[in-house]
Design an enzyme around this catalytic site. Sequence first.
Site, mmCIF file in Angstrom:
data_model
loop_
_atom_site.group_PDB
_atom_site.id
_atom_site.type_symbol
_atom_site.label_atom_id
_atom_site.label_comp_id
_atom_site.label_asym_id
_atom_site.label_seq_id
_atom_site.Cartn_x
_atom_site.Cartn_y
_atom_site.Cartn_z
ATOM 1 N N ASP A 33 -18.721 -51.765 4.461
ATOM 2 C CA ASP A 33 -18.117 -51.281 5.699
ATOM 3 C C ASP A 33 -16.613 -51.585 5.723
ATOM 4 O O ASP A 33 -16.213 -52.744 5.657
ATOM 5 C CB ASP A 33 -18.859 -51.989 6.854
ATOM 6 N N ASP A 63 -19.745 -44.698 14.948
ATOM 7 C CA ASP A 63 -21.058 -45.292 15.228
ATOM 8 C C ASP A 63 -21.869 -44.456 16.213
ATOM 9 O O ASP A 63 -21.357 -43.986 17.224
ATOM 10 C CB ASP A 63 -20.887 -46.690 15.810
HETATM 11 C C1 GLA Z 1 -19.570 -50.873 12.047
HETATM 12 C C2 GLA Z 1 -20.636 -49.970 11.463
HETATM 13 C C3 GLA Z 1 -21.964 -50.261 12.144
HETATM 14 C C4 GLA Z 1 -22.324 -51.720 11.938
HETATM 15 C C5 GLA Z 1 -21.200 -52.608 12.447
HETATM 16 C C6 GLA Z 1 -21.412 -54.060 12.065
HETATM 17 O O1 GLA Z 1 -19.326 -50.601 13.392
HETATM 18 O O2 GLA Z 1 -20.282 -48.633 11.614
HETATM 19 O O3 GLA Z 1 -22.973 -49.428 11.627
HETATM 20 O O4 GLA Z 1 -22.578 -51.958 10.574
HETATM 21 O O5 GLA Z 1 -19.951 -52.231 11.912
HETATM 22 O O6 GLA Z 1 -20.393 -54.886 12.535
#
Ligand code: GLA
Length: 524
Positions: free
Chosen positions: A288, A348
């Site tokens: 990520d 997200d």
């Molecule tokens: C980002 C990702 C999420 C999750 C969070 C964890 O927002 O897009 O899917 O993994 O980080 O902190």
Amino acid sequence: MKPGRMLLPLLLLAVAVGCTGGTDLTGKWVVEKALPLPAGPDGETPEGPPGGGPLMEAVFDLRQDGAALTGVLGTHMFDQPISDGTVEGDELAFVMKMEIGTQRMEIPFNGKVVDDKIELTVQVPGGMPPMTVLLKRATDEEILARAGTAPERIEPPEIQPLADDGLARTPPMGWNSWNCFHLDISDAMIREIADAMVESGMRDAGYVYLNIDDGWQGERDPDGVLHPNERFPDMKALGDYVHGLGLKLGIYSSPGHRTCGNQVGSFGHEEQDARMFAEWGIDYIKYDWCGAFRIYENHEMQAVYQKMGTILRETGRPIVYSLCQYGMEEVWKWGPDAGGHLWRTTGDIGDHWKSISEIGFNQHALAEFAGPGRWNDPDMLEVGNGGLTPTEDRTHMSLWSLLAAPLLAGNDLRSMSPETLEVLTNPEVIAINQDPLGRQARRVAQDGELEVWAKPLADGRVAAGLFNRGEEPASVTARWADLELAGKVGVRDAWAKKDLGAFADEFTAEVEPHGVVLVVLKGQ
Ligand code: GLA
């Protein structure tokens, strides 16, 4: 002094400080401590880590001008101006407006001044519980310690496209901890989820990856070894347990120094971490971007992701590599070259219809980039998390199946209802998703809020979703001409698991609001 004369300076003073009981908020503020999460609807305070994770390193540089508040919020990810700031009495509010990839976010902050400190609550999108932190005025060292957390850049490698390694021939299926549990995860809970995956029949329906998201990390020791936190006493043992049940284990990290949840990332320790993951028996990694915003330019993403892609292959363990950078830089064009098997195409997901429909119905243009070993990922499932109606749950599952999206359930499998289980495990719907041809559905017809999406299948049949995004029931028609079909076509309803007969030229279904009729079509 006459009363009238006294009033003017007082008024001026009140305007100057915006009536914050005498406090001028101008200055730099840092988090002194995270305050406990507020009690839930049941009156219970949630267990697990207190709120504040992503904010713990933040510096709030505020400027108050009367009732107006401006400034910059510096986090482990970036410096972001604040908007719509107001101060009224001892209360303050502002919004952080951000654009990451395709996602526009407005994150509201609300605060209260108490004894020259600020109790600040933020509601992060994506269904995390609100976080409350106590801010204090920062000393110069504290500002440096926080602002200085971005490490010195390490040059990313030259671009050298990696070849297909044969993994993920169909979209990965499994479960991920984020949507339901966020940072509040533990070994004990993951084991319970593993048991539930087996007992519920999820594993046998194809959900085999059990993916631990953000929140497992502790600190690095002087040798650079990243230890899990106290809630994960023995990752290798957890891996053994999960494998013993016929499941696979996934983990989460970042190419940055910090993850989105402000945990330790893999920057500068990529090989060490990858070797450790392989020793634990990790089969899947979600990587990520987050903290990497502080280190690299966006256009360097391919090289940075390729670095971990190469290292993962060098471990000799087959590890599915999931790129999570919210669909920036047209990742679908270079994801496979960086060694990725899937990549997020959006910001997200949230547990509500607006999010599901905006993300899901927006994937049409990306269809050509998906195929065996390389999947567009419109983010994990929210089925069963409570924010969608049963109809919307089915629409979500139908659309993700047609899109050949990874199917990563995100609900609490230990307590799911029979209806949720049925939505997640209908074998005919899963078969559409897992079809070996690996084609992603395209929108073939649209009439206002009515849409028809179609996915060709390996055996020549065509899966089609007749969607009604509107608020009233409607008739939706799939025309054979739009689907490269002709004459009499056999229609099978995938949710009802029922043949509906053979139809000439077209098929029309009554579809409830936010609903779908999902069919598989067979030319004669
Ligand atoms: C980002 C990702 C999420 C999750 C969070 C964890 O927002 O897009 O899917 O993994 O980080 O902190």
